[in-house]
Design an enzyme around this catalytic site. Structure first.
Site, short mmCIF file in Angstrom:
data_model
loop_
_atom_site.label_atom_id
_atom_site.label_comp_id
_atom_site.label_asym_id
_atom_site.label_seq_id
_atom_site.Cartn_x
_atom_site.Cartn_y
_atom_site.Cartn_z
N GLU A 407 52.07 40.03 39.01
CA GLU A 407 53.15 40.90 38.53
C GLU A 407 54.58 40.41 39.35
O GLU A 407 54.46 40.30 40.62
CB GLU A 407 52.99 42.65 39.04
CG GLU A 407 54.05 43.17 39.10
CD GLU A 407 53.78 44.53 39.79
OE1 GLU A 407 52.66 44.72 40.09
OE2 GLU A 407 54.61 45.25 40.35
N HIS A 492 43.98 48.98 44.40
CA HIS A 492 43.40 49.28 43.39
C HIS A 492 41.70 49.45 44.04
O HIS A 492 41.13 48.43 43.48
CB HIS A 492 43.47 48.15 42.42
CG HIS A 492 44.98 47.99 41.77
ND1 HIS A 492 45.24 46.73 41.01
CD2 HIS A 492 45.94 48.68 41.64
CE1 HIS A 492 46.35 46.96 40.70
NE2 HIS A 492 46.77 48.20 40.99
N ASN A 530 45.62 45.87 36.18
CA ASN A 530 45.81 47.21 36.71
C ASN A 530 44.93 48.14 36.15
O ASN A 530 44.59 48.26 34.98
CB ASN A 530 47.07 47.81 36.54
CG ASN A 530 48.33 46.78 36.51
OD1 ASN A 530 48.31 45.97 35.86
ND2 ASN A 530 49.32 46.63 37.42
N PHE A 532 44.38 51.75 35.89
CA PHE A 532 44.41 53.21 35.52
C PHE A 532 43.93 53.39 34.05
O PHE A 532 43.56 54.59 33.59
CB PHE A 532 45.40 54.00 36.08
CG PHE A 532 46.71 53.94 35.63
CD1 PHE A 532 47.06 54.45 34.27
CD2 PHE A 532 47.85 53.63 36.48
CE1 PHE A 532 48.28 54.29 33.68
CE2 PHE A 532 49.30 53.70 36.06
CZ PHE A 532 49.60 54.06 34.63
#
Ligand code: FAE
Length: 551
Positions: A407, A492, A530, A532
């Protein structure tokens, strides 16, 4: 918000793109001032109490431990199926402004609201120009927990909304070809046709307007990141987010109070971010069947003599002191305390005999999603901008070639740093285990800092090449003095009660009817992006099956 309106929010642009990863980075805080706890902040406890905390002796059909992604999906869908739900959350409600009129503190000015029961901040970027930036703060049940677990600091959100309160909102569906390695026992077709779209809709995922992106100062850092990536032959991809992009346009235009553009994120966001409080939890509350008890921490779960489960909990005040202990009963209990919270509870309950029949997979398969951070020092002719939006919107994809997705992250310091900052998600194969330490009366995690080396090696496949091409070097002043890699942390955490091992293929805990895991603990250590959206989609899949067959 109705379920229909939740679903109608799927961004077509997003669902067509087959997103790539980014991460929720967010950053160190250059604290200048430290607030003391204002007297009226104590009222936050009052606000929590006013939201109807559970009574000792109560009986509930479904009790959900934790209010993050997994817990919020479970609560909404159970309530829609006609089941009354009580959610127990150890953190605060985060619904009452402090003395500055804001609910959340700014990233650059951490105060009593910023950290979970710490007297000193523990910023992910600990240093700037080599100087430590952490500050003393009053001990308080603040929003960000920097939990030190042996060889790693695990950052987690605390409060109603869990990680959604503090994260970067990067909402990424993994590439389908990577899915079999993420959740091998789950039907990919079903996930990509039904549950990922449902999760993206429920979360309100959207993509930055690419034309606007080209024009605004607050994404100069990302355009510099893109230029350097592309000059070294790496693809740069836009990454979806749950931030309200129209609101950010208005922030830039100066027509609404600034939020992301003012750096708000790591300690909460006061405006544009669609945290779970605004999506799943709002929808769950709107059913009239969901109650939440903030500042309540579950300590025990054990079978009740008359069927169902007895759940013990402590009610906390904002200093973290226990002001009451309560015992309730529930027909079904959903563990949604996050990978670390759920794993710690289950490992302790198994070892101490409360849930002795849990199997030997409990506590195993924990990973850090391969998180590693670094910064690069740019030339003077490549400034990254004084004003940086706190919401990342793009990254460098080298997953197939080197096992890393980086990122391009903001450093919202308010000054020109000439730094490019990155949070990489990598294919780190190391897995740790939670175990019960009877002597200390606590759960340990055996992660070793050295286990980050594969992540560093993979991140280097990107940044060594970019540095060589650009004639630049790594920053060595962000994580200490003379230290390049942020290899001490993860945002994470994943695993510890892995799907189809500790549970069946839908999260039912083996050994006990009516106990479920429905959060990041189910995912075996890495999502390649990522996490979620995957946690949410898996929860949607599992709760649908549980409602159809168990209720
Ligand atoms: P989680 O959201 O952690 O919720 C668990 C909840 O349970 C919390 O509210 C706890 O306070 C509560 N709890 C724990 N123990 C107890 C107990 N004993 N009793 C009562 N309550 C309890 O779990 N992910 C992305 O996909 N994109 C991003 O951009 C991103 N950025 C991040 C940035 C930061 C700084 C951090 C910390 C994380 C980021 N993440 C990001 C990770 C993401 O927030 C995380 O994977 C999810 O929040 C995990 O969801 P769970 O439902 O597993």
């Amino acid at each position: 918000m109705s379920d229909k309106s939740l679903h109608s929010k799927v961004s077509k642009g997003v669902s067509r793109r087959g997103f790539m990863a980014g991460t929720g980075s967010i950053l160190g805080a250059l604290a200048l001032a430290v607030n003391t706890v204002p007297a009226r902040a104590e009222g936050v406890t009052g606000a929590a109490v006013a939201s109807a905390p559970i009574d000792s002796g109560a009986h509930v059909p479904a009790l959900v431990i934790g209010t993050g992604y997994g817990g919020s999906v479970a609560a909404l869908r159970l309530a829609q199926a006609g089941v009354d739900v009580h959610m127990i959350e150890m953190g605060m409600a985060w619904d009452t402004p402090g003395s500055d009129g804001k609910i959340f503190a700014n990233t650059t000015k951490p105060d009593y609201r910023s950290y979970w029961l710490r007297t000193r901040t523990k910023a992910p970027l600990s240093n700037f120009l080599g100087f430590p930036i952490d500050k003393d703060v009053p001990r308080y049940t603040g929003i960000l927990d920097a939990e030190e677990m042996g060889g790693i600091i695990v950052y987690q959100g605390r409060g109603v909304g869990g990680g959604s309160l503090v994260n970067g909102g990067m909402a990424v569906t993994p590439k389908r070809q990577n899915f079999a390695a993420i959740l091998p026992s789950v039907d990919a077709e079903e996930m990509y046709s039904t549950y990922y779209p449902r999760a993206n809709a429920g979360l309100g995922v959207g993509l930055v307007d690419p034309d606007w992106f080209e024009t605004v100062d607050c994404y100069q850092f990302a355009r510099v990141g893109r230029k350097h990536a592309q000059r070294s032959g790496f693809p740069f991809v836009f990454v979806p987010d749950v931030y309200d992009w129209d609101y950010m346009k208005q922030e830039v235009a100066g027509t609404v109070p600034k939020s992301a553009v003012d750096g708000e994120i790591l300690y909460g966001n006061n405006a544009g971010k669609k945290s779970l409080q605004k999506t799943y939890i709002a929808a769950a509350r709107a059913t009239g069947r969901v109650a939440i008890s903030p500042l309540h921490r579950v300590t025990t779960v054990s079978p009740s003599a008359g069927g169902g489960y007895t759940v013990g909990m402590e009610q906390l005040d904002t200093t973290g002191a226990v002001v009451a202990t309560k015992t309730v009963t529930a027909d079904r209990v959903f563990f949604a305390a996050g990978s670390v919270g759920t794993s710690k509870l289950l490992v302790r309950l198994k070892a101490t005999g409360a849930l002795a029949d849990l199997n030997d997979e409990i506590g195993k398969g924990w990973g850090d999603n391969g998180n590693v951070m670094c910064g690069r020092a740019n030339h003077m002719w490549d400034p990254t901008g004084k004003v940086q939006a706190s919401i990342p919107c793009g990254g460098i994809d080298n997953w197939d070639a080197g096992g890393a997705f980086a990122e391009v992250a903001p450093l919202p310091t308010g000054i020109e740093t000439y730094a490019s900052f990155y949070l990489s998600i990598t294919k780190n194969p190391n897995r740790a285990e939670f175990t019960w330490n009877a002597a200390a009366g606590k759960v340990d995690l055996n992660w070793q800092t050295a286990w980050k080396q594969p992540s560093i090696d993979m991140a280097k496949t990107i940044f060594d090449k970019i540095n060589a091409k650009e004639g630049t070097i790594y920053r060595t002043d962000l994580f200490g003095t003379n230290k390049i890699w942020g290899d001490h942390l993860t945002y994470h955490p994943l695993g510890g009660a892995v799907l189809n091992r500790a549970t069946d293929n839908y999260g039912r805990l083996r050994g006990y009817t009516g106990l479920y895991v429905i959060d990041g603990a189910l995912i075996p250590g890495n999502t390649s992006v990522n996490p979620f959206v995957t946690i949410t989609a898996l929860a949607e899949r599992n709760i649908e099956k549980i409602i159809a067959t168990d209720l």
